[in-house]
Write an enzyme that holds these catalytic residues in place. Structure first.
Site, PDB file in Angstrom:
ATOM      1  N   GLY A 129     -14.514   7.069  -3.467  1.00 42.80           N
ATOM      2  CA  GLY A 129     -15.853   6.773  -3.600  1.00 42.80           C
ATOM      3  C   GLY A 129     -16.522   7.754  -4.513  1.00 42.80           C
ATOM      4  O   GLY A 129     -16.511   8.039  -5.325  1.00 42.80           O
ATOM      5  N   THR A 145      -5.806   4.112  -1.059  1.00 43.41           N
ATOM      6  CA  THR A 145      -5.468   5.422  -0.924  1.00 43.41           C
ATOM      7  C   THR A 145      -4.284   5.790   0.542  1.00 43.41           C
ATOM      8  O   THR A 145      -2.697   6.018   0.790  1.00 43.41           O
ATOM      9  CB  THR A 145      -5.843   6.683  -0.550  1.00 43.41           C
ATOM     10  OG1 THR A 145      -6.471   6.853  -2.337  1.00 43.41           O
ATOM     11  CG2 THR A 145      -4.987   7.775  -1.130  1.00 43.41           C
ATOM     12  N   ILE A 146      -4.311   4.700   1.535  1.00 46.20           N
ATOM     13  CA  ILE A 146      -3.229   4.934   2.295  1.00 46.20           C
ATOM     14  C   ILE A 146      -2.493   3.891   2.449  1.00 46.20           C
ATOM     15  O   ILE A 146      -1.779   4.120   2.893  1.00 46.20           O
ATOM     16  CB  ILE A 146      -4.490   4.366   3.510  1.00 46.20           C
ATOM     17  CG1 ILE A 146      -5.666   5.588   3.698  1.00 46.20           C
ATOM     18  CG2 ILE A 146      -4.534   4.538   5.163  1.00 46.20           C
ATOM     19  CD1 ILE A 146      -6.629   4.982   4.582  1.00 46.20           C
ATOM     20  N   GLU A 156      -5.704  -4.985  -2.410  1.00 42.79           N
ATOM     21  CA  GLU A 156      -4.468  -4.684  -3.516  1.00 42.79           C
ATOM     22  C   GLU A 156      -4.013  -5.711  -3.891  1.00 42.79           C
ATOM     23  O   GLU A 156      -3.232  -6.404  -3.223  1.00 42.79           O
ATOM     24  CB  GLU A 156      -4.287  -3.363  -3.365  1.00 42.79           C
ATOM     25  CG  GLU A 156      -5.511  -2.444  -3.660  1.00 42.79           C
ATOM     26  CD  GLU A 156      -6.249  -2.083  -4.830  1.00 42.79           C
ATOM     27  OE1 GLU A 156      -6.066  -2.710  -5.066  1.00 42.79           O
ATOM     28  OE2 GLU A 156      -7.899  -1.920  -4.707  1.00 42.79           O
TER      29      GLU A 156
END
Length: 344
Positions: free
Chosen positions: A14, A71-72, A277
């Site tokens: 972010g 990231t999660i 991704e």
């Protein structure tokens, strides 16, 4: 023995907001009963994944993924294959934060997201397995998904959804179909499609009506196949999708399934997107792992049709716990003020 928590945070996610709130987040989780420490991810491949697995094997009771959907995804990939899995917390700090949106976790304030974890409300959620990898929100393939690869992360951070819309408008005229073979629970799809995707939640790309009947814990994916690449038809479909009335459109296959196999026909290249991704190329098998991970969420705000399991929604107990956390926070602030005044 005191419970232990490991925060795995992306310092560049972010607008780097998470770093400004990290001390307060640590205090909130400490007051909730966790001995808490933090790990900043690095540019090294699988940094978050490797740390999540290490912390899980070291016996941490809670791992908090602080960052965007990527990231999660990495953190889940670090713990999903283990027999003993810690609970998962989420502090969203990315661009779209789809998974946090589905779990009704505050997306504008990392501190408020940490308070959701401190309240202690959790549920067991499904995750997906694609080949040897895991995903928590979506898996997709086809030319309509390619814009997720070509929008630079710094542009997504600055412009959010607008970046996708601009790039999508550029790519739509060149949209093509791929011959696909898709096997699912109740049938087979053989034909041309510009996209397929499987969803675990109702939040996809910031929109909450693409998979309107998705459940977090029923052991089923929502499978959608877009059977056209015609520019005008896709634009019309987008309008219907925004309104949630695409489910019965003849240009769309929309079904529930616990597993599927996707194969390109004629050896075409079909890249698979996992939670935004690149996740490898088809052919690929997908399997829903029912209620595989326990995760903290704002349970009372999640629609009842999105949760199948019986949960304790004692709002009075929830408010008492929250008030306790806030009282402890105020007491710490008062104690700190008293010490400073005495030193003066």
């Amino acid at each position: 023995m005191q419970k232990r928590c490991r925060i795995i945070y992306n310092p560049t996610s972010g607008r780097e907001a998470i770093k400004n709130d990290l001390v307060e987040i640590l205090n909130i989780l400490e007051r909730a009963g966790y001995e808490t420490s933090a790990f900043a991810t690095t540019p090294e491949k699988d940094s978050a994944r490797n740390e999540a697995e290490r912390a899980a094997r070291a016996g941490f009771n809670l791992i908090v993924a602080a960052g965007g959907d990527g990231t999660i995804n990495e953190v889940v990939n670090g713990i999903a294959g283990l027999k003993q899995r810690p609970k998962l917390g989420i502090i969203p700090a990315g661009t779209t934060n789809d998974y946090a949106r589905a779990l009704k976790i505050p997306r504008e304030s990392p501190v408020e997201a940490a308070k959701v974890i401190a309240r202690g409300e959790s549920l067991k959620v499904d995750i997906g397995m694609a080949g040897e990898k895991y995903f928590v929100n979506i898996a997709a393939g086809g030319s309509l998904t390619e814009l997720t690869y070509v929008v630079p992360s710094e542009v997504k951070s600055l412009f959010g959804y607008l970046a996708y819309f601009v790039k999508g408008a550029e790519m739509l005229p060149g949209m093509k179909e791929t011959d696909m073979h898709i096997e699912y629970d109740d049938g087979v799809f053989d034909g041309k499609a510009s996209m397929f995707f499987v969803a675990l939640t109702n939040s996809v790309g910031g929109f909450e009506k693409i998979a309107p009947d998705a459940s977090l814990d029923d052991g089923k994916f929502t499978l959608m196949v877009v059977k056209t690449s015609n520019l005008l038809e896709i634009l019309k479909l987008f309008t219907r999708i925004l309104n949630g009335d695409h489910v019965n459109d003849p240009r769309v296959l929309y079904v529930k399934t616990s597993k599927l196999v996707v194969k390109p026909i004629h050896n075409e290249k079909l890249m698979i997107n996992l939670d935004g991704e690149y996740g490898g190329d088809a052919p690929m098998k997908f399997k829903n792992l029912k209620q595989h991970i326990e995760i903290f969420a704002n349970v009372k705000d999640i629609p009842e049709n999105a949760i199948q399991q019986e949960l304790d929604k004692d709002e009075d107990a929830r408010e008492r716990l929250l008030q306790g956390v806030e009282n402890l926070s105020q007491k710490q602030a008062d104690d700190s003020y008293s010490v400073d005044k005495h030193e003066d």
